[in-house]
Design an enzyme around this catalytic site. Structure first.
Site, PDB file in Angstrom:
ATOM      1  CD  GLU A   1      68.964  -8.851  85.200  1.00 18.69           C
ATOM      2  OE1 GLU A   1      67.879  -8.708  85.763  1.00 18.69           O
ATOM      3  OE2 GLU A   1      69.061  -9.217  84.009  1.00 18.69           O
TER       4      GLU A   1
ATOM      5  NE  ARG B   1      67.491  -7.945  78.602  1.00 14.34           N
ATOM      6  CZ  ARG B   1      66.778  -9.071  78.683  1.00 14.34           C
ATOM      7  NH1 ARG B   1      65.846  -9.214  79.610  1.00 14.34           N
ATOM      8  NH2 ARG B   1      67.020 -10.073  77.860  1.00 14.34           N
TER       9      ARG B   1
ATOM     10  CG  ASP C   1      61.570 -10.736  86.505  1.00 12.05           C
ATOM     11  OD1 ASP C   1      61.577 -11.456  87.532  1.00 12.05           O
ATOM     12  OD2 ASP C   1      61.969 -11.142  85.397  1.00 12.05           O
TER      13      ASP C   1
HETATM   14  P1  NAD Z   1      59.564  -7.653  70.796  1.00 13.39           P
HETATM   15  O1  NAD Z   1      60.702  -7.338  69.898  1.00 13.39           O
HETATM   16  O2  NAD Z   1      58.498  -8.576  70.288  1.00 13.39           O
HETATM   17  O3  NAD Z   1      58.861  -6.301  71.283  1.00 13.39           O
HETATM   18  C1  NAD Z   1      59.579  -5.185  71.686  1.00 13.39           C
HETATM   19  C2  NAD Z   1      58.801  -3.968  71.259  1.00 13.39           C
HETATM   20  O4  NAD Z   1      59.490  -2.825  71.740  1.00 13.39           O
HETATM   21  C3  NAD Z   1      58.666  -3.825  69.732  1.00 13.39           C
HETATM   22  O5  NAD Z   1      57.317  -3.702  69.364  1.00 13.39           O
HETATM   23  C4  NAD Z   1      59.471  -2.562  69.441  1.00 13.39           C
HETATM   24  O6  NAD Z   1      58.940  -1.806  68.353  1.00 13.39           O
HETATM   25  C5  NAD Z   1      59.356  -1.817  70.753  1.00 13.39           C
HETATM   26  N1  NAD Z   1      60.390  -0.804  70.898  1.00 13.39           N
HETATM   27  C6  NAD Z   1      61.720  -0.925  70.658  1.00 13.39           C
HETATM   28  N2  NAD Z   1      62.346   0.248  70.897  1.00 13.39           N
HETATM   29  C7  NAD Z   1      61.394   1.123  71.308  1.00 13.39           C
HETATM   30  C8  NAD Z   1      61.409   2.482  71.714  1.00 13.39           C
HETATM   31  N3  NAD Z   1      62.544   3.183  71.741  1.00 13.39           N
HETATM   32  N4  NAD Z   1      60.248   3.057  72.082  1.00 13.39           N
HETATM   33  C9  NAD Z   1      59.082   2.354  72.031  1.00 13.39           C
HETATM   34  N5  NAD Z   1      59.002   1.057  71.652  1.00 13.39           N
HETATM   35  C10 NAD Z   1      60.143   0.458  71.295  1.00 13.39           C
HETATM   36  O7  NAD Z   1      60.230  -8.204  72.127  1.00 13.39           O
HETATM   37  P2  NAD Z   1      59.540  -9.073  73.248  1.00 13.39           P
HETATM   38  O8  NAD Z   1      59.822 -10.501  72.951  1.00 13.39           O
HETATM   39  O9  NAD Z   1      58.146  -8.615  73.453  1.00 13.39           O
HETATM   40  O10 NAD Z   1      60.441  -8.686  74.510  1.00 13.39           O
HETATM   41  C11 NAD Z   1      60.278  -7.447  75.201  1.00 13.39           C
HETATM   42  C12 NAD Z   1      61.293  -7.335  76.309  1.00 13.39           C
HETATM   43  O11 NAD Z   1      61.152  -8.378  77.267  1.00 13.39           O
HETATM   44  C13 NAD Z   1      62.752  -7.416  75.840  1.00 13.39           C
HETATM   45  O12 NAD Z   1      63.491  -6.394  76.426  1.00 13.39           O
HETATM   46  C14 NAD Z   1      63.254  -8.694  76.414  1.00 13.39           C
HETATM   47  O13 NAD Z   1      64.617  -8.644  76.644  1.00 13.39           O
HETATM   48  C15 NAD Z   1      62.449  -8.787  77.702  1.00 13.39           C
HETATM   49  N6  NAD Z   1      62.412 -10.157  78.240  1.00 13.39           N
HETATM   50  C16 NAD Z   1      62.455 -10.328  79.592  1.00 13.39           C
HETATM   51  C17 NAD Z   1      62.443 -11.616  80.125  1.00 13.39           C
HETATM   52  C18 NAD Z   1      62.476 -11.874  81.612  1.00 13.39           C
HETATM   53  O14 NAD Z   1      62.620 -13.035  82.024  1.00 13.39           O
HETATM   54  N7  NAD Z   1      62.313 -10.856  82.447  1.00 13.39           N
HETATM   55  C19 NAD Z   1      62.394 -12.713  79.265  1.00 13.39           C
HETATM   56  C20 NAD Z   1      62.322 -12.485  77.894  1.00 13.39           C
HETATM   57  C21 NAD Z   1      62.344 -11.205  77.383  1.00 13.39           C
END
Ligand code: NAD
Length: 331
Positions: free
Chosen positions: A265, A236, A260
């Site tokens: 955005e 994000r 990205d």
């Molecule tokens: P997920 O929930 O499987 O993994 C996120 C991880 O972050 C978890 O393991 C969690 O424990 C960890 N986390 C949360 N808070 C934390 C902190 N303060 N310190 C350390 N670790 C922490 O999620 P995901 O499906 O792997 O998605 C990850 C990110 O990718 C999300 O932010 C999502 O919005 C983003 N995303 C981006 C796109 C894009 O097109 N650019 C698309 C989908 C998702």
């Protein structure tokens, strides 16, 4: 069963048609958003799906959907912040989402950005446009097998990225508040984020945006990052203080960045934009920098991900219609 698909995009049409054909269920495609003016179109359908880019917060929409017997809005997204979950519940409407559509889509773009930046592709291209095809020292690169990659956030996407980087030969380290049991053998966890920042040649961010992760990379800790490191953000935008990052990119302390997602955005995602609209944002500057690759929230945008978004949303509707049970409910 008849399902109305609001705000269907051209790139989704094949996925809608394939699902409808395979399931023998009628899916009517509508290109408009779900609004007070368009809610009436839902009359006579058993279920609806949408992918909103504007909020659905007007009570009248939920009142009318309830009148038409609609009990679920199947969002073709992971996040459902476009909906008023309490209002929806008040009128007996469940908002469902697509929790997982393709971690590989996002992970692959992170790896792709990292590799292009490691190999100085943009610098080489710019020089070539000026007729300079020379093997200059400033564009000689490391190989990924001599790099340590730090993955911050080792959930679905982070772990997938870690596996891809490891497959390319990198040493992978990780940081997360919860350790992923499936990460064993893929990465070595650091207890402290700062240790990861100090050791990584490439840092890839895969966290959700929360109060705790807002500006996770900031003016203070960015200076701890190893000299010459590359930062990749497909998580994000607000995970990174972009002004601090630009300063470090300009000073050369950070070698490069693959971005990205940006905090600003909403100005441009999935739109055609006049350059004037972006002039006060960091976008023009970032686009001009040879050590930056900027993609406007395209990481998820693969055929597999789109297919999964469409089919899971439609499956959500079908499941409720056939069993009375709701899956992937968010309220
Ligand atoms: P997920 O929930 O499987 O993994 C996120 C991880 O972050 C978890 O393991 C969690 O424990 C960890 N986390 C949360 N808070 C934390 C902190 N303060 N310190 C350390 N670790 C922490 O999620 P995901 O499906 O792997 O998605 C990850 C990110 O990718 C999300 O932010 C999502 O919005 C983003 N995303 C981006 C796109 C894009 O097109 N650019 C698309 C989908 C998702």
């Amino acid at each position: 069963m008849r399902i109305l698909a609001y705000h269907a995009q051209e790139y989704e049409v094949d996925a809608f048609e394939n699902w409808a054909k395979n399931q023998g269920i009628e899916v009517v495609i509508d290109h408009g958003l779900l609004t007070v003016d368009t809610v009436e179109k839902a009359k006579g359908f058993d279920g609806i799906t949408t992918q909103q880019v504007i909020p659905v917060k007007d009570e009248e929409i939920y009142i009318k959907l309830n009148e038409y017997g609609i009990t679920q809005i199947a969002s073709r997204t992971a996040g459902v912040d476009m909906f008023d979950l309490k209002l929806a519940k008040k009128y007996g409407i469940t908002i469902t989402n697509v929790p997982r559509y393709s971690p590989n889509a996002i992970a692959e773009l992170a790896v792709s950005h990292a590799m292009s930046l490691l190999r100085n592709v943009k610098h080489i291209n710019t020089a070539m446009k000026d007729g300079n095809f020379k093997w200059e020292k400033r564009v000689i690169s490391k190989e990924i097998r001599s790099c340590t990659v730090g993955v911050v956030g080792t959930g679905q996407i982070g772990l997938t990225a870690a596996k891809l980087f490891k497959g390319l030969g990198a040493k992978v380290i990780g940081y997360d508040i919860f350790k992923n049991p499936n990460a064993e053998g893929v990465l070595e966890y650091k207890e402290d984020l700062n240790d990861l920042l100090k050791e990584s040649d490439i840092i890839s961010l895969h966290l959700p945006l929360t109060d705790d992760t807002y500006h996770l990379i900031n003016r203070d800790n960015i200076r701890m990052i190893k000299e010459g490191a590359i930062i990749i953000n497909t998580g994000r935008g607000a995970l990174v203080d972009i002004e601090a990052l630009i300063e470090e990119l300009e000073s050369g302390h950070i070698k490069a960045a693959g971005i990205d997602v940006l905090e600003c955005e909403t100005l441009y995602v999935n739109q055609e934009v006049e350059p004037d609209k972006l002039k006060d944002s960091p976008v023009p500057k970032l686009m001009d920098m040879d050590n930056v690759i900027l993609t406007g929230h395209f990481a998820f945008f693969t055929e597999t991900a789109v297919d999964n978004l469409v089919s899971t949303a439609l499956d959500n509707v079908k499941h409720e219609q056939e069993t009375g049970e709701v899956v992937n409910a968010m309220n």
